[in-house]
Design an enzyme around this catalytic site. Structure first.
Site, short mmCIF file in Angstrom:
data_model
loop_
_atom_site.label_atom_id
_atom_site.label_comp_id
_atom_site.label_asym_id
_atom_site.label_seq_id
_atom_site.Cartn_x
_atom_site.Cartn_y
_atom_site.Cartn_z
N ARG A 72 0.86 -1.19 0.00
CA ARG A 72 0.00 0.00 0.00
C ARG A 72 0.89 1.23 0.00
O ARG A 72 2.12 1.12 0.07
CB ARG A 72 -1.03 0.00 1.14
CG ARG A 72 -0.65 -0.65 2.43
CD ARG A 72 0.47 0.00 3.18
NE ARG A 72 0.30 1.43 3.35
CZ ARG A 72 1.27 2.29 3.56
NH1 ARG A 72 2.54 1.87 3.65
NH2 ARG A 72 1.05 3.57 3.70
N GLY A 73 0.27 2.40 -0.13
CA GLY A 73 1.04 3.64 -0.28
C GLY A 73 1.08 3.97 -1.76
O GLY A 73 1.34 3.09 -2.59
N ALA A 74 0.81 5.24 -2.08
CA ALA A 74 0.59 5.64 -3.48
C ALA A 74 1.71 5.20 -4.44
O ALA A 74 1.46 4.48 -5.42
CB ALA A 74 0.34 7.14 -3.54
N ARG B 117 -7.55 -0.01 -6.59
CA ARG B 117 -7.81 1.06 -5.62
C ARG B 117 -7.96 2.37 -6.39
O ARG B 117 -7.17 2.64 -7.30
CB ARG B 117 -6.66 1.16 -4.59
CG ARG B 117 -6.52 -0.10 -3.74
CD ARG B 117 -5.59 0.12 -2.57
NE ARG B 117 -6.21 0.95 -1.54
CZ ARG B 117 -5.55 1.43 -0.49
NH1 ARG B 117 -4.27 1.19 -0.35
NH2 ARG B 117 -6.17 2.17 0.42
N GLN C 166 -1.52 2.15 9.99
CA GLN C 166 -0.26 2.25 9.24
C GLN C 166 0.82 2.97 10.04
O GLN C 166 2.01 2.67 9.89
CB GLN C 166 -0.49 3.00 7.91
CG GLN C 166 -1.28 2.23 6.88
CD GLN C 166 -2.74 2.56 6.94
OE1 GLN C 166 -3.27 2.90 7.99
NE2 GLN C 166 -3.43 2.45 5.83
N ASP D 175 -1.84 11.06 -1.74
CA ASP D 175 -2.29 10.05 -2.71
C ASP D 175 -2.69 10.67 -4.03
O ASP D 175 -2.62 10.04 -5.08
CB ASP D 175 -3.45 9.25 -2.14
CG ASP D 175 -2.93 8.29 -1.07
OD1 ASP D 175 -2.77 8.73 0.08
OD2 ASP D 175 -2.62 7.13 -1.41
N ASN E 128 -5.17 12.43 1.14
CA ASN E 128 -4.21 11.57 1.86
C ASN E 128 -5.01 10.76 2.88
O ASN E 128 -6.24 10.92 2.99
CB ASN E 128 -3.11 12.41 2.52
CG ASN E 128 -1.97 11.55 3.06
OD1 ASN E 128 -1.46 10.70 2.34
ND2 ASN E 128 -1.58 11.75 4.31
N LYS E 129 -4.35 9.91 3.58
CA LYS E 129 -4.98 9.02 4.55
C LYS E 129 -5.99 9.74 5.44
O LYS E 129 -5.74 10.85 5.90
CB LYS E 129 -3.89 8.36 5.40
CG LYS E 129 -4.33 7.40 6.46
CD LYS E 129 -5.25 6.32 5.97
CE LYS E 129 -4.74 5.54 4.79
NZ LYS E 129 -5.82 4.79 4.07
#
Ligand code: MRU
Length: 345
Positions: free
Chosen positions: A46-48, A89, A196, A237, A247-248
């Site tokens: 995960r993570g852009a 996603r 995370q 993101d 973002n998150k």
């Protein structure tokens, strides 16, 4: 870094399974594109930037395994794989950016033939990985100037080596400042509901021996009020034309708190996270995930059966709350619309 987030192994893609961290360091061996797609969807990776790299490697893997010798059939089959990757996603634009880069190579199959195109696709995926690490190091060089000796830095989610091809964006800035000899303290938001911050960022910082304190998300305000936080550093993101940043989930609340306390709020992101086709954050698609991520903890119910829950994976921070955006092409200040356009080639 003492670990590799993702690695091309010729006949497979090796992915550090982030769902198991920090308890276990286990690698998934993905031998086909669908397994890579599942790893992205289920957040094993995960993570852009990292999911962009994974999608590209998934496509390269499918190309290598393809039995189609004719350009038309090869192209049609690989287009399906590109589509499958794009369906994993919706929010991080790096995923779409990476797939589009692979698609450009794929589209030249009539010129280069199937055999050569397979090689070119593998090369492109490896290039995306290498470039990402390089770009993150540049982000680190640009951003480290913002950190002063003795600072308290707050970060959210994981924008580290695990979220990228390596090194990280927001954490990359922290690593670069640390390597230069600056000493400071990092406060890590646990980042509900997928943790995370607690599981991944804290794990990275402990390994790098950078002093860090884990807090639950609702503790940020009190730390700011007590004067413990000098700057907030987060990843992104997707960044729209006007600088609005997805973002998150929880990033927006931190930005509001920062504004109230007069604390600079920085976003660190590669230019592959910029989406200048979108006028503002209102246009950014926000992923909603299974409510069990909120109502359950590692499969164990923590909420009453039948309760409704809301689980957006991201939020949008309006550009007005962002001090500056740290990119590999420099520190981007306001007006974002003009300055982001200038750096995006
Ligand atoms: O749902 P995730 O864990 O993929 O979300 C990740 C984030 O929001 C990160 O902050 C962002 O991708 C930047 S990573 C360099």
């Amino acid at each position: 870094m003492k670990f590799k987030t993702i690695e091309w192994k010729g006949d497979r893609v090796s992915i550090l399974d982030q769902r198991r961290l920090p308890q276990e360091v286990q690698y998934l061996n993905c031998r086909d594109a669908s397994t890579v797609a599942v790893a992205i969807r289920t957040m094993a990776i995960r993570g852009a930037p990292a999911i962009g790299v994974a999608a590209a490697m998934g496509i390269a893997l499918a190309a290598k395994r393809s039995k189609f010798n004719q350009p038309g059939a090869f192209l049609k089959n690989l287009e399906k794989v590109c589509h499958e990757m794009k369906e994993t996603r919706p929010t991080a634009v790096n995923l779409f950016w990476a797939v589009d880069r692979m698609k450009k190579i794929l589209d030249q199959v009539y010129t280069h033939g199937v055999g050569e195109t397979k090689e070119r696709l593998v090369k492109e995926a490896l290039q995306i990985l290498e470039e990402d690490i390089e770009v993150n190091r540049k982000i680190g060089m640009v951003g480290k100037k913002l950190i002063k000796e003795g600072d308290g830095i707050l970060t959210h989610c994981n924008a580290g080596a695990l979220a990228t091809g390596g090194y990280g964006t927001a954490l990359g800035v922290i690593y670069a400042a640390w390597d230069e000899g600056k000493r400071f303290h990092v406060f890590v938001d646990e980042t509900r509901p997928m943790l995370q911050g607690c599981r991944l960022t804290a794990w990275e910082l402990v390994q790098e021996k950078i002093p860090a304190t884990l807090i639950t998300d609702n503790m940020a305000g009190v730390l700011m009020m007590k004067g413990k936080i000098n700057l907030v550093l987060v990843g992104a993101d997707r960044i729209a034309r006007n600088g609005d940043t997805a973002n998150k989930i929880g990033t927006y609340s931190l930005a509001v708190l920062s504004k109230w306390h007069g604390i600079p709020f920085y976003v660190a992101a590669p230019t592959s996270t910029l989406d200048l086709t979108l006028a503002s954050g209102l246009d950014i698609p926000i992923e909603e995930r299974d409510i069990r991520e909120v109502t359950h903890f590692r499969g164990y119910p923590i909420a009453p059966k039948g309760v409704k829950a809301f689980n957006p994976a991201f939020d949008v921070t309006p550009h007005s709350l962002i001090h500056a955006i740290i990119t590999e092409k420099g520190l981007i200040r306001k007006p974002f619309e003009r300055n982001l356009k200038r750096i995006k080639t």
